[in-house]
Design a protein around this motif. Structure first.
Motif, mmCIF file in Angstrom:
data_model
loop_
_atom_site.group_PDB
_atom_site.id
_atom_site.type_symbol
_atom_site.label_atom_id
_atom_site.label_comp_id
_atom_site.label_asym_id
_atom_site.label_seq_id
_atom_site.Cartn_x
_atom_site.Cartn_y
_atom_site.Cartn_z
ATOM 1 N N ARG A 33 -2.954 -5.960 -7.365
ATOM 2 C CA ARG A 33 -3.530 -4.618 -7.491
ATOM 3 C C ARG A 33 -2.493 -3.515 -7.687
ATOM 4 N N CYS A 34 -1.413 -3.844 -8.356
ATOM 5 C CA CYS A 34 -0.460 -2.819 -8.813
ATOM 6 C C CYS A 34 -1.024 -2.306 -10.132
ATOM 7 N N GLU A 35 -1.931 -1.393 -10.037
ATOM 8 C CA GLU A 35 -2.780 -0.985 -11.155
ATOM 9 C C GLU A 35 -2.068 -0.201 -12.250
ATOM 10 N N ARG B 34 -1.037 -3.527 -3.626
ATOM 11 C CA ARG B 34 -1.682 -2.217 -3.766
ATOM 12 C C ARG B 34 -0.702 -1.054 -3.853
ATOM 13 N N CYS B 35 0.416 -1.263 -4.491
ATOM 14 C CA CYS B 35 1.293 -0.152 -4.852
ATOM 15 C C CYS B 35 0.727 0.376 -6.164
ATOM 16 N N THR B 36 -0.343 1.117 -6.070
ATOM 17 C CA THR B 36 -1.159 1.479 -7.227
ATOM 18 C C THR B 36 -0.452 2.365 -8.244
ATOM 19 N N SER B 37 0.621 3.050 -7.857
ATOM 20 C CA SER B 37 1.368 3.904 -8.788
ATOM 21 C C SER B 37 2.607 3.238 -9.367
ATOM 22 N N GLU C 156 0.791 -1.228 0.000
ATOM 23 C CA GLU C 156 0.000 0.000 0.000
ATOM 24 C C GLU C 156 0.827 1.283 0.000
ATOM 25 N N CYS C 157 2.040 1.217 -0.548
ATOM 26 C CA CYS C 157 2.844 2.431 -0.771
ATOM 27 C C CYS C 157 2.363 3.029 -2.085
ATOM 28 N N ASP C 158 1.295 3.784 -2.032
ATOM 29 C CA ASP C 158 0.623 4.222 -3.250
ATOM 30 C C ASP C 158 1.342 5.332 -4.017
ATOM 31 N N LYS C 159 2.446 5.845 -3.511
ATOM 32 C CA LYS C 159 3.238 6.844 -4.238
ATOM 33 C C LYS C 159 4.478 6.229 -4.899
#
Length: 127
Positions: free
Chosen positions: A50-52, A27-30, A4-7
């Motif tokens: 979920r690494c989108e 969930r590292c979405t970026s 979840e490190c989204d940046k």
């Protein structure tokens, strides 16, 4: 490790790493790019789930196992190169990815249930 490190957008892993743990980049979405080390032998369960923003990945030749839901929900993933020694692609490994084509090497002995389920853009599979 970095769930979840989204940046987080880019990762360079040390060449001596042999295994990436469960949910390490969940969930590292970026996350747009990661260079997997040549000595890597396993990609565990939900590692990149979920690494989108991840659009392509090259699985090194020493990797033997792509774990359950390893790339589940990587909704931008269009290109995957699977190393020549992978023996197992576990269930739901690439669920809901945007893969266009996939080449499964002859070393693969097991493709789990729904490994490529909901890959709606998949138009070419070479086994």
């Amino acid at each position: 490790m970095f769930s979840e490190c989204d940046k987080l957008t880019n990762i360079q892993l040390h060449d001596e790493i042999k295994e990436i743990g469960k949910e390490s980049f969940y969930r590292c979405t970026s996350l747009k790019s990661i260079n997997l080390p040549e000595n890597l032998t396993d990609i565990n369960e939900c590692t990149f789930m979920r690494c989108e923003s991840l659009s392509s990945i090259t699985i090194p030749d020493k990797v033997r196992n792509i774990g359950v839901m390893a790339f589940w929900g990587c909704s931008s993933l269009v290109s995957v190169v699977i190393g020549k020694n992978v023996t197992n692609i576990e269930e739901l490994a690439f669920y809901c990815c945007k893969l266009l084509k996939i080449t499964i090497p002859s070393s693969v002995l097991k493709v789990g249930i729904r490994a490529f389920n909901s890959c709606d853009n998949l138009s070419s599979v070479l086994i």
